[in-house]
Design an enzyme around this catalytic site. Structure first.
Site, mmCIF file in Angstrom:
data_model
loop_
_atom_site.group_PDB
_atom_site.id
_atom_site.type_symbol
_atom_site.label_atom_id
_atom_site.label_comp_id
_atom_site.label_asym_id
_atom_site.label_seq_id
_atom_site.Cartn_x
_atom_site.Cartn_y
_atom_site.Cartn_z
ATOM 1 N N GLY A 280 36.001 -2.411 -4.530
ATOM 2 C CA GLY A 280 37.408 -2.503 -4.914
ATOM 3 C C GLY A 280 37.745 -3.902 -5.363
ATOM 4 O O GLY A 280 36.983 -4.832 -5.125
ATOM 5 N N CYS B 25 29.745 -3.105 -1.613
ATOM 6 C CA CYS B 25 30.481 -4.238 -2.189
ATOM 7 C C CYS B 25 31.705 -4.577 -1.333
ATOM 8 O O CYS B 25 31.567 -5.030 -0.205
ATOM 9 C CB CYS B 25 30.837 -3.930 -3.647
ATOM 10 S SG CYS B 25 31.326 -5.399 -4.553
ATOM 11 N N TYR B 26 32.925 -4.319 -1.819
ATOM 12 C CA TYR B 26 34.106 -4.602 -0.997
ATOM 13 C C TYR B 26 34.003 -3.862 0.337
ATOM 14 O O TYR B 26 34.381 -4.397 1.384
ATOM 15 C CB TYR B 26 35.383 -4.163 -1.733
ATOM 16 C CG TYR B 26 36.632 -4.485 -0.939
ATOM 17 C CD1 TYR B 26 37.231 -5.724 -1.043
ATOM 18 C CD2 TYR B 26 37.174 -3.547 -0.052
ATOM 19 C CE1 TYR B 26 38.357 -6.038 -0.287
ATOM 20 C CE2 TYR B 26 38.296 -3.846 0.697
ATOM 21 C CZ TYR B 26 38.886 -5.098 0.583
ATOM 22 O OH TYR B 26 39.992 -5.399 1.344
ATOM 23 N N HIS C 276 26.032 -2.351 -6.287
ATOM 24 C CA HIS C 276 26.527 -0.982 -6.490
ATOM 25 C C HIS C 276 25.365 -0.028 -6.745
ATOM 26 O O HIS C 276 24.845 0.022 -7.867
ATOM 27 C CB HIS C 276 27.483 -0.947 -7.684
ATOM 28 C CG HIS C 276 28.801 -1.581 -7.401
ATOM 29 N ND1 HIS C 276 29.891 -0.880 -6.940
ATOM 30 C CD2 HIS C 276 29.198 -2.872 -7.473
ATOM 31 C CE1 HIS C 276 30.900 -1.699 -6.764
ATOM 32 N NE2 HIS C 276 30.509 -2.919 -7.076
ATOM 33 N N GLU D 177 25.602 3.089 -7.014
ATOM 34 C CA GLU D 177 26.072 4.294 -7.708
ATOM 35 C C GLU D 177 25.973 4.191 -9.225
ATOM 36 O O GLU D 177 26.091 5.187 -9.920
ATOM 37 C CB GLU D 177 27.521 4.622 -7.299
ATOM 38 C CG GLU D 177 28.601 3.629 -7.711
ATOM 39 C CD GLU D 177 28.788 2.462 -6.739
ATOM 40 O OE1 GLU D 177 27.788 2.007 -6.151
ATOM 41 O OE2 GLU D 177 29.925 1.983 -6.598
ATOM 42 N N ASP E 17 35.746 21.147 -22.832
ATOM 43 C CA ASP E 17 36.575 20.896 -21.653
ATOM 44 C C ASP E 17 37.712 21.897 -21.541
ATOM 45 O O ASP E 17 37.917 22.510 -20.494
ATOM 46 C CB ASP E 17 37.178 19.484 -21.701
ATOM 47 C CG ASP E 17 36.127 18.446 -22.008
ATOM 48 O OD1 ASP E 17 34.942 18.752 -21.814
ATOM 49 O OD2 ASP E 17 36.496 17.345 -22.447
ATOM 50 N N LYS F 125 31.291 15.069 -18.186
ATOM 51 C CA LYS F 125 31.041 16.095 -19.203
ATOM 52 C C LYS F 125 29.845 16.990 -18.860
ATOM 53 O O LYS F 125 29.912 18.207 -19.003
ATOM 54 C CB LYS F 125 30.812 15.401 -20.542
ATOM 55 C CG LYS F 125 30.623 16.328 -21.692
ATOM 56 C CD LYS F 125 31.905 17.003 -22.065
ATOM 57 C CE LYS F 125 32.480 16.491 -23.326
ATOM 58 N NZ LYS F 125 33.847 16.856 -23.568
#
Ligand code: XMP
Length: 521
Positions: free
Chosen positions: A57, A84-85, A178, A180, A235, A377
Site C-alpha cells: 500500500g 511490502c507495506y 511483491h 504477485e 466482456d 480478461k
C-alpha cells in the site's frame, strides 16, 4: 452457495492487490479482498480464514495515522503473509521497527539472496547454485530496520536487509518485495508454498466462481429489472449470459450503435446474439447522436466523457422503455478499474477514464452491476467457456467501449471513420488469412491526424497516414507488439493503400505497454 476454505486478503491500497487474488485463483484457492477499514474482529470470526495476506500500500508505517490490520489477525493461529507495506505493518505491530527510506528505496528489479532454508522458500533458489540469487520486483521507500521478536531473516537484498523474514513456528512471513507481479518470475511458487503450508486443498474453480457470481446477482437484484450494455465483445457477452443465467428474462440487452463500430459489426453482433441466445435485445441506432456530439472534439478525455455520458442517456431511455429497469450491467474488468480509480476510493491513480467506469456521470439514476469487476480478461474467457459461450464469442479480440473514437486521434469526422473502417477490415482480413488471429491479443488500425504526400500512378496524392497496431498480452495490463514478418507488413501496407482510398502511408506501431498503452488515446 458452497462454502470454501477462505483466504482473507487485507487490502492497504496497493495497485497490485488484485494480482494476489489472481495468483490464488490460479492455485484454486478461494479468497476475499477486504479493505483494511472493514477488517474487524467480527469479520475475522465470520470468515474464519485459513490464512491471511496483508497487501502492499502507499501509506508509510512511521506515520501516526497509517493503517494497520486488527491485532486479532495474529491471534487466529493461522499463517499470515505480509507483502511490502503488509510486512512493515506486521513488523511494527509485533515489536519491530520501520524507518523512512533515506537511501534504501528500491523500485523495480532487484535480487534477493538466500540466508537460510525456509519452508516458504522451498524450491525457490533451486537451479541458482551459480548465482545464489533470485529476481524480484521491489517498490518501497521505507524499510524494516529491526525485526520483531521471534522472527529471523531468511533472505536479503541490497536495499532490504530483511527481504524475507519469518517466525517459522507461528507461520508468520513477511517479504519486502511483491511476489504477485509478473516481474517476480518465481512469485507463484511462493504462493504455492504458502497455501500448502496453510493446508488449502485447492477446492476453488471457475465453476465455483460462476455459482457465487450468480448468487450475488440474484441477491442484489431480487425481482428488479436489469439492462445490459452489449458491445459484442467478450466482456459484455459473458456478463450478459451470466446475468441471464441468474435472473432470466428480467434482463434486456441494449446494443448501441454509436457510429464508432467496425465494418459490419452491428449486423454481426445482432445476428450472433439472435442465433445463439434467447435474450431480449434492443438494437439502438444512435449514430447521429454520438457523431454530432463529437463533432469538433479532439481532446481524448473529452471524447471519452462525451461518449460515456451519451451511453448513459441512451441506456436510461431504454431502461424506461422496458418497464423501469433500475440496474445497468456492464462488463467492466479489473484492469479498467485500477486504471480508472483514485486512491481515495481504493487503489491506484487515474490513468484515463474508461467509458464504462470513470466516464460515467455521477447521477445516472441506474445502479451499476459489474459482475466481472474482479476478473482479468483471460479469466473472463474461462468463465465464458464455463457458461458455454460459443468459441467465436470467446476468441474475439477486445474492442473498447468508445470504439473507433480512440483510434482516431484528433478530430473525428465521418469521412475519417469510413476510411478507418476500411483499412481496419483489410488488416484483420490479412491477419486471418495468415492464420495469426488467435496468436494476437488485439489488432487494429488507427488513422492519424496527419496527411502526407505520396505518388500513385503519375499523380501526387495528399492523404491520411495510418498506423497498424497488433499486440500480444495476457491480461491487457502489459503488452508487446506482435513481431510480424516484413513480408506480412509489406503485403498489408500494399493492400491498404490499393484498397482504401484516402490512405497513402502505412506505419507499424512497435511500442510496448508500458510505456505506451494499447489504444492510441
Ligand atoms: P489500453 O489502451 O489502456 O487498453 O492499454 C487496455 C485494454 O482496454 C481496452 N480499453 C477499453 N475498453 N472501454 C473499454 O471497454 C474503454 O474506455 C477502454 N479503453 C481501453 C483496450 O482496447 C485494451 O484491450
Amino acid at each position: 452457495m458452497p462454502e470454501h476454505q477462505c483466504l482473507l486478503i487485507v487490502d492497504f491500497g496497493s495497485q497490485v492487490t488484485q494480482l494476489i487474488a489472481r495468483r490464488l485463483r490460479e492455485l484454486n484457492v478461494y479468497c476475499e479482498i477486504h479493505p483494511f477499514q472493514n477488517v474487524t474482529p467480527d469479520l475475522l470470526r465470520a470468515r474464519a480464514p485459513r490464512a491471511v495476506i496483508l497487501s502492499g500500500g502507499p501509506a508509510s508505517v512511521p506515520d501516526a495515522d497509517s493503517p494497520r490490520p486488527p491485532a486479532e489477525v495474529f491471534e487466529l493461529g493461522v499463517p499470515v503473509l505480509g507483502i511490502c507495506y503488509g510486512q512493515q505493518a506486521m513488523m511494527q505491530m509485533l515489536g519491530g521497527r520501520v524507518v523512512r527510506g533515506e537511501g534504501s528505496a528500491e523500485f523495480g528489479r532487484a535480487f534477493v539472496t538466500r540466508k537460510t532454508e525456509l519452508d516458504l522458500l522451498e524450491g525457490w533458489f533451486d537451479g541458482l547454485e551459480s548465482t545464489g540469487r533470485e529476481q524480484v520486483w521491489m517498490s518501497h521507500g521505507d524499510h524494516v530496520d529491526r525485526i520483531a521478536p521471534g522472527f529471523e531473516v531468511f533472505a536479503t537484498s541490497p536495499g532490504a536487509p530483511f527481504a524475507v523474514v519469518a517466525d517459522a513456528a507461528r507461520h508468520f512471513y513477511g517479504m519486502q518485495f511483491h511476489p504477485e507481479v509478473h516481474h517476480t518470475p518465481k512469485g507463484r511458487l511462493l504462493f504455492e508454498n504458502f497455501v500448502r503450508i496453510a493446508g488449502f486443498d485447492g477446492d476453488w474453480t471457475m465453476a465455483g466462481y460462476r455459482d457465487q457470481a450468480i448468487q450475488a446477482i440474484r441477491d442484489r437484484v431480487g425481482d428488479g429489472k436489469v439492462i445490459c450494455g452489449l458491445s459484442g465483445g467478450v466482456d459484455s457477452s459473458v456478463a450478459a449470459v451470466l446475468i441471464h443465467e441468474a435472473i432470466g428474462d428480467q434482463l434486456t440487452c441494449v446494443f448501441v450503435d454509436h457510429g464508432l463500430l467496425r465494418q459490419g459489426e452491428a449486423e454481426e453482433v445482432v445476428r450472433m446474439f439472435g442465433d445463439h441466445y434467447n435474450i431480449p435485445l434492443i438494437h439502438a441506432d444512435e449514430r447521429d447522436l454520438f457523431l454530432d456530439a463529437l463533432d469538433g472534439v479532439s481532446d481524448p478525455e473529452t471524447k471519452r466523457k462525451t461518449i460515456g455520458r451519451l451511453f448513459i442517456d441512451v441506456f436510461q431511455k431504454h431502461a424506461a422503455e422496458v418497464g423501469g429497469a433500475e440496474y445497468l450491467a456492464q462488463g467492466t474488468l479489473y484492469p479498467d478499474v485500477i486504471e480508472s480509480v483514485s486512491f481515495s476510493g481504493g487503489p491506484s491513480v487515474t490513468i484515463k477514464s474508461h467509458h464504462n467506469v470513470g466516464g460515467l456521470p455521477e447521477k445516472m439514476g441506474l445502479k451499476l452491476i459489474e459482475p466481472l469487476r474482479e476478473l482479468f480478461k483471460d479469466e473472463v474467457r474461462e468463465l465464458g467457456r464455463e457458461l458455454g459461450l460459443p468459441p467465436s464469442f470467446i476468441g474475439r479480440h477486445p474492442f473498447p467501449g468508445p470504439g473507433l473514437a480512440i483510434r482516431c486521434p484528433g478530430e473525428i469526422t465521418r469521412e475519417k471513420l469510413d476510411i478507418l473502417r476500411k483499412a481496419d477490415a483489410v488488416f484483420i482480413d490479412q491477419i486471418r488469412r495468415h492464420g495469426l488471429y488467435d496468436e494476437i491479443w488485439q489488432a487494429f488500425v488507427a488513422i492519424l491526424p496527419v496527411r502526407t504526400v505520396g505518388v500513385m500512378g503519375d499523380g501526387r496524392t495528399y492523404d491520411f497516414a495510418c498506423a497498424l497496431r497488433a499486440v500480444t498480452s495476457v491480461d491487457g495490463m502489459t503488452a508487446d507488439y506482435y513481431p510480424f514478418s516484413h513480408d506480412f507488413l509489406g503485403e498489408t501496407a500494399t493492400r491498404i493503400i490499393n484498397e482504401v482510398p484516402g490512405i497513402n502511408r502505412v506505419t507499424y506501431d512497435i511500442t510496448s505497454k508500458p510505456p505506451g498503452t494499447i489504444e492510441w488515446e
